[in-house]
Design a protein around this motif. Structure first.
Motif, PDB file in Angstrom:
ATOM      1  N   TYR A  60      48.337  45.315  45.111  1.00 27.75           N
ATOM      2  CA  TYR A  60      49.484  44.544  44.626  1.00 27.75           C
ATOM      3  C   TYR A  60      50.295  45.371  43.631  1.00 27.75           C
ATOM      4  N   ARG A  88      52.134  48.227  45.238  1.00 27.40           N
ATOM      5  CA  ARG A  88      53.264  47.705  46.003  1.00 27.40           C
ATOM      6  C   ARG A  88      54.448  47.399  45.096  1.00 27.40           C
ATOM      7  N   VAL A 101      52.167  36.524  37.055  1.00 37.05           N
ATOM      8  CA  VAL A 101      51.617  35.948  38.286  1.00 37.05           C
ATOM      9  C   VAL A 101      50.229  35.364  38.021  1.00 37.05           C
ATOM     10  N   ASP A 102      49.769  34.538  38.954  1.00 38.58           N
ATOM     11  CA  ASP A 102      48.413  34.013  38.898  1.00 38.58           C
ATOM     12  C   ASP A 102      47.476  35.114  39.393  1.00 38.58           C
ATOM     13  N   GLN A 103      46.904  35.861  38.455  1.00 30.71           N
ATOM     14  CA  GLN A 103      46.129  37.041  38.822  1.00 30.71           C
ATOM     15  C   GLN A 103      44.863  36.693  39.598  1.00 30.71           C
ATOM     16  N   VAL A 154      45.367  36.896  43.323  1.00 35.94           N
ATOM     17  CA  VAL A 154      45.661  38.207  43.932  1.00 35.94           C
ATOM     18  C   VAL A 154      44.362  38.790  44.470  1.00 35.94           C
ATOM     19  N   ASP A 155      44.281  38.938  45.785  1.00 41.27           N
ATOM     20  CA  ASP A 155      43.039  39.410  46.414  1.00 41.27           C
ATOM     21  C   ASP A 155      42.730  40.866  46.073  1.00 41.27           C
ATOM     22  N   ASP A 156      43.763  41.708  46.049  1.00 44.65           N
ATOM     23  CA  ASP A 156      43.568  43.143  45.812  1.00 44.65           C
ATOM     24  C   ASP A 156      44.555  43.585  44.725  1.00 44.65           C
ATOM     25  N   PRO A 157      44.156  43.509  43.448  1.00 41.00           N
ATOM     26  CA  PRO A 157      45.080  43.850  42.361  1.00 41.00           C
ATOM     27  C   PRO A 157      45.666  45.262  42.465  1.00 41.00           C
ATOM     28  N   TRP A 217      53.218  41.568  36.598  1.00 41.25           N
ATOM     29  CA  TRP A 217      51.787  41.263  36.714  1.00 41.25           C
ATOM     30  C   TRP A 217      51.384  40.167  35.737  1.00 41.25           C
TER      31      TRP A 217
END
Length: 296
Positions: free
Chosen positions: A50, A53, A39-41, A44-47, A36
């Motif tokens: 994500y 997952r 990544v480019d947070q 991320v549409d739905d943290p 986490w």
């Protein structure tokens, strides 16, 4: 990172239910945090989705490795116990999903079946999301879920004793076991009582499953002798300490016996009870599995 910490409890819950191990779950959550943080947070549409997952995929991979490792485990393997408050924030169905009997049934599923069962039955994720997590088409995911659910339904023990009665029986079990009262133990046991003890080769424990009223009661009384207590304490690096204390704590959504000494938990015993009789005793003494617990 507030977003990650907001979901840490959820992620730990997902990983623990898939793995049955506190230590492995914590490692998986730590690896999720590392990913986490890389990544480019903002993209991320739905943290939450994500993070679940990533955690689930890491837990599945780790479970595959853990299953092969458990083949060489010394003696019976049991899940790591966790402390659960009876009035905690988890919904009732989530609390039930950490019960020891269920976790043991989940051990008989494939890693994918187990993950699908946990994500669907405990966390109610949609099949479309679960399919993306495990890398399968949605129809195949539904089939995995149905197979896992049927398997669990067939093998999961059903017990009809409420929490208060389970606690009373656990307290009577503690009194009899601590006092070396064979007759008292016999009165508590079902005729086909079974004891499974997990020392992992790191604490003295029975290397096979013990069955029958006489065998189980005599084994429990014998380990309470001064010589056997001294031998057990030496096996876990606590030679010379004998100030044992017994208490009841809620572990995996059920009352459990907790034995402590020297400020450490040294044994946890969880009881499966039906018709007011003890059917199965799960005794966990492997120090690596109980070091995170607090004495009662």
């Amino acid at each position: 990172m507030p977003t990650f910490e907001e979901h840490r409890s959820l992620l730990t819950g997902v990983a623990y239910r898939i793995l049955g191990s506190v230590a492995d779950a914590e490692d998986v959550v730590q690896e999720t945090w590392l990913r986490w943080s890389g990544v480019d947070q903002e993209a991320v549409d739905d943290p939450k989705a994500y993070l679940v997952r990533v955690t689930s995929r890491l837990a599945i991979d780790r479970l595959r490795w853990a299953k092969s490792r458990r083949e060489s485990y010394v003696g019976p393997w049991l899940p790591e116990p966790i402390s659960t408050a009876p009035d905690g924030a988890e919904r009732a169905e989530l609390a039930e999903s950490v019960e020891l009997a269920l976790l043991l049934v989940l051990e008989t599923l494939s890693p994918l079946e187990r993950a699908v069962f946990v994500l669907r039955e405990a966390f109610d994720l949609p099949f479309s999301e679960i399919a993306e997590i495990i890398g399968r088409a949605e129809p195949a995911t539904r089939q995995l879920a149905r197979r896992a659910r049927d398997h669990v339904r067939e093998r999961r023990p059903r017990f009809d004793v409420d929490r208060d009665e389970r606690r009373r029986i656990t307290e009577r079990f503690i009194d009899a076991a601590a006092g070396g009262d064979i007759d008292g133990l016999i009165k508590l046991f079902a005729s086909e009582v079974t004891m499974v003890s997990d020392g992992g080769g790191k604490a003295r424990a029975a290397l096979r499953v013990i069955t029958g009223v006489d065998n189980v009661s005599r084994w429990l009384v014998s380990i309470n002798s001064p010589a056997n207590i001294a031998s057990f304490m030496a096996s876990i690096g606590m030679a010379g300490i004998s100030d044992l204390s017994f208490g009841v704590a809620t572990m995996n959504n059920a009352p459990a016996m907790v034995i402590s000494a020297g400020g450490r938990v040294i044994t946890v015993a969880s009881l499966l009870i039906s018709d007011e009789k003890i059917d199965t005793i799960y005794l966990i003494a492997n120090p690596e599995k109980i070091s995170h617990l607090q004495p009662v």
